[in-house]
Design a protein around this motif. Structure first.
Motif, PDB file in Angstrom:
ATOM      1  N   GLU A  15      -4.872  10.128   6.707  1.00 52.99           N
ATOM      2  CA  GLU A  15      -3.844  10.442   5.700  1.00 52.99           C
ATOM      3  C   GLU A  15      -2.755   9.378   5.685  1.00 52.99           C
ATOM      4  N   LYS A  16      -2.387   8.877   6.863  1.00 52.19           N
ATOM      5  CA  LYS A  16      -1.380   7.810   6.959  1.00 52.19           C
ATOM      6  C   LYS A  16      -1.875   6.544   6.258  1.00 52.19           C
ATOM      7  N   ILE A  17      -3.133   6.177   6.512  1.00 54.31           N
ATOM      8  CA  ILE A  17      -3.709   4.980   5.886  1.00 54.31           C
ATOM      9  C   ILE A  17      -3.730   5.132   4.367  1.00 54.31           C
ATOM     10  N   VAL A  18      -4.172   6.290   3.886  1.00 54.74           N
ATOM     11  CA  VAL A  18      -4.223   6.536   2.444  1.00 54.74           C
ATOM     12  C   VAL A  18      -2.817   6.444   1.853  1.00 54.74           C
ATOM     13  N   GLY A  19      -1.848   7.037   2.526  1.00 51.33           N
ATOM     14  CA  GLY A  19      -0.468   6.980   2.052  1.00 51.33           C
ATOM     15  C   GLY A  19       0.048   5.554   1.941  1.00 51.33           C
ATOM     16  N   GLN A  20      -0.268   4.731   2.940  1.00 50.68           N
ATOM     17  CA  GLN A  20       0.164   3.331   2.912  1.00 50.68           C
ATOM     18  C   GLN A  20      -0.480   2.595   1.738  1.00 50.68           C
ATOM     19  N   MET A  21      -1.748   2.892   1.475  1.00 52.08           N
ATOM     20  CA  MET A  21      -2.432   2.239   0.365  1.00 52.08           C
ATOM     21  C   MET A  21      -1.844   2.680  -0.974  1.00 52.08           C
ATOM     22  N   GLU A  22      -1.585   3.968  -1.095  1.00 55.97           N
ATOM     23  CA  GLU A  22      -1.033   4.493  -2.353  1.00 55.97           C
ATOM     24  C   GLU A  22       0.353   3.933  -2.645  1.00 55.97           C
ATOM     25  N   ASN A  23       1.113   3.645  -1.589  1.00 54.44           N
ATOM     26  CA  ASN A  23       2.467   3.134  -1.756  1.00 54.44           C
ATOM     27  C   ASN A  23       2.550   1.610  -1.695  1.00 54.44           C
ATOM     28  N   ASP A  24       1.396   0.947  -1.750  1.00 54.34           N
ATOM     29  CA  ASP A  24       1.338  -0.521  -1.697  1.00 54.34           C
ATOM     30  C   ASP A  24       2.094  -1.093  -0.496  1.00 54.34           C
ATOM     31  N   GLU A  25       1.951  -0.443   0.660  1.00 52.16           N
ATOM     32  CA  GLU A  25       2.656  -0.893   1.862  1.00 52.16           C
ATOM     33  C   GLU A  25       1.850  -1.920   2.654  1.00 52.16           C
ATOM     34  N   LEU A  26       0.619  -2.169   2.269  1.00 49.17           N
ATOM     35  CA  LEU A  26      -0.248  -3.059   3.043  1.00 49.17           C
ATOM     36  C   LEU A  26      -0.509  -4.358   2.279  1.00 49.17           C
ATOM     37  N   ASP A  27      -0.473  -5.482   3.015  1.00 41.57           N
ATOM     38  CA  ASP A  27      -0.898  -6.721   2.375  1.00 41.57           C
ATOM     39  C   ASP A  27      -2.427  -6.786   2.462  1.00 41.57           C
ATOM     40  N   ILE A  28      -3.012  -7.794   1.877  1.00 43.15           N
ATOM     41  CA  ILE A  28      -4.464  -7.862   1.749  1.00 43.15           C
ATOM     42  C   ILE A  28      -5.164  -7.906   3.120  1.00 43.15           C
ATOM     43  N   ASP A  29      -4.566  -8.600   4.088  1.00 41.67           N
ATOM     44  CA  ASP A  29      -5.166  -8.666   5.425  1.00 41.67           C
ATOM     45  C   ASP A  29      -5.107  -7.307   6.122  1.00 41.67           C
ATOM     46  N   GLN A  30      -3.967  -6.659   6.024  1.00 42.82           N
ATOM     47  CA  GLN A  30      -3.821  -5.330   6.621  1.00 42.82           C
ATOM     48  C   GLN A  30      -4.771  -4.339   5.961  1.00 42.82           C
TER      49      GLN A  30
END
Length: 64
Positions: A15-30
């Motif tokens: 759920e944390k990973i999905v949340g980060q993706m939905e909020n554009d918190e990750l760069d392409i490498d992450q």
């Protein structure tokens, strides 16, 4: 190999990973790393659910 993770912990991490993706918190490498981690977590959850399902069927089957 890491200590066996509980199902609830795996779901929480997913759920944390999905949340980060939905909020554009990750760069392409992450994102690549997190997607690999998500795959591992999904497999772990599926394996645990399958094992539990088999155990329940065995218990219920033995009662008849």
């Amino acid at each position: 190999m890491e200590k066996e993770m509980k199902y609830e912990d795996a779901v929480r991490e997913l759920e944390k990973i999905v949340g980060q993706m939905e909020n554009d918190e990750l760069d392409i490498d992450q994102m690549g790393d997190e997607l690999k981690r998500a795959q591992q977590l999904i497999k772990l959850c599926k394996d645990k659910l399958t094992k539990t399902d088999e155990e329940i069927k065995k218990i219920l089957g033995g009662e008849s």
